[in-house]
Design an enzyme around this catalytic site. Sequence first.
Site, PDB file in Angstrom:
ATOM      1  N   LYS A 166      33.733 -15.670 -41.171  1.00  0.00           N
ATOM      2  CA  LYS A 166      33.889 -16.778 -42.113  1.00  0.00           C
ATOM      3  C   LYS A 166      35.208 -17.516 -41.900  1.00  0.00           C
ATOM      4  CE  LYS A 166      30.782 -15.293 -45.790  1.00  0.00           C
ATOM      5  NZ  LYS A 166      29.804 -16.314 -46.066  1.00  0.00           N
ATOM      6  N   LYS A 181      23.013 -15.074 -38.357  1.00  0.00           N
ATOM      7  CA  LYS A 181      22.159 -14.785 -39.512  1.00  0.00           C
ATOM      8  C   LYS A 181      21.878 -16.043 -40.329  1.00  0.00           C
ATOM      9  CE  LYS A 181      24.760 -13.444 -43.607  1.00  0.00           C
ATOM     10  NZ  LYS A 181      23.962 -14.184 -44.581  1.00  0.00           N
ATOM     11  N   LYS A 234      22.973 -19.021 -46.899  1.00  0.00           N
ATOM     12  CA  LYS A 234      22.977 -20.126 -47.869  1.00  0.00           C
ATOM     13  C   LYS A 234      23.974 -21.191 -47.477  1.00  0.00           C
ATOM     14  CE  LYS A 234      23.491 -17.104 -51.553  1.00  0.00           C
ATOM     15  NZ  LYS A 234      24.828 -16.596 -51.433  1.00  0.00           N
TER      16      LYS A 234
END
Length: 339
Positions: A118, A201, A204
């Site tokens: 991230k 992956k 959202k």
Amino acid sequence: MTEPTFAPRVFSGIKPSGGLTLGNYLGAIKRFVEMADGEFETIYCVVDLHAITVWQDPAELTQATREVAAGYIASGIDPEKSILFNQAAVSGHAELAWIFNCVARVGWMNRMTQFKEKAGKNAEAVSLGLYAYPALMAADILLYHATHVPVGEDQKQHVELTRDIAAKFNHDYRTDFFPLTEPVIEGPAMRVMNLRDGTKKMSKSGESDMERINMLDDADTIAKKFRKARTDPAPIPGKVKELADRPEARNLVEIYAALSGTSAEAVLAEHEGAGWGAFKPALADLAVARLGPISDEMRRLLDDPAEIDRTLARGAERARQVAAPILAKTYEIVGLVRG
Ligand code: ATP
Ligand code: MG
């Protein structure tokens, strides 16, 4: 010394960081529903404090919080039976997280792959909260002495860190107060992949809407996204091991298996030799049949946000009752005076 026994209790959560995806459904919600029907007391949370580790527009955060709650209920979680609430409503999460920030080691945090992914090349500019996220997650779980946490494969490392934190707390304070929680990661599609890149992956918060199926997508959108999903030219093989180097193919087969309640082996036995031109529409039909009734119910629930908020508030009251004695005892063990 005899080990203390902890009542079988499940805790898990989803961040209101965007619209719910098929990955959240298969990796998390579907199994939350199954576990609520078992031997466990179940506690399901909308983890809003985790969502703000990256910037969230306030109005969108509120909306996404209600959407995750609606997704839980529409999928079959009964808020009378399970405890269903949002994290910010129970202050014990943030309080215990501080204590765990003082138990966890910087070296442990540096090994967390989610943070590396991230933060990317931007690690100096991301929030301190994003770095500390796994300690808050440990607090979410251990505030309830949860023994089992159903999660997708991507969260396995954070549940292992939760065990490390519990073990270090127990060791440092010479106690056996916190359980060593088990991750529950079972079945196909525990890591649903991005439809445009089978090495990443589905998320959202991913960049493109075409890379994910949202639980609120309509039938045409679902069909279009699967039609445009990346695949390779080879047909569907007969054996699971032949999917090993074909991440996109494997992903679609696993999604099919999870949606139809079978295994990848069974899907291959049924579709061996078929091309993607035949398989993708069958997969889209299956996804629409499964998600359509849930998204209809989500929309109905979202028409009455005040009712969702009342449901969350009732859940928060019940959550506080479970958490309060555990938090009070934690303070006592640490030696913090609270009057
Ligand atoms: P974000 O991109 O904001 O991190 P997310 O889609 O990864 O969102 P989370 O709220 O981080 O969702 O995770 C909620 C739950 O859904 C976790 O149990 C996680 O393991 C599971 N999950 C998320 N993505 C997938 C996926 N692609 N496949 C299987 N499970 C998933
Ligand atoms: Mg995530």
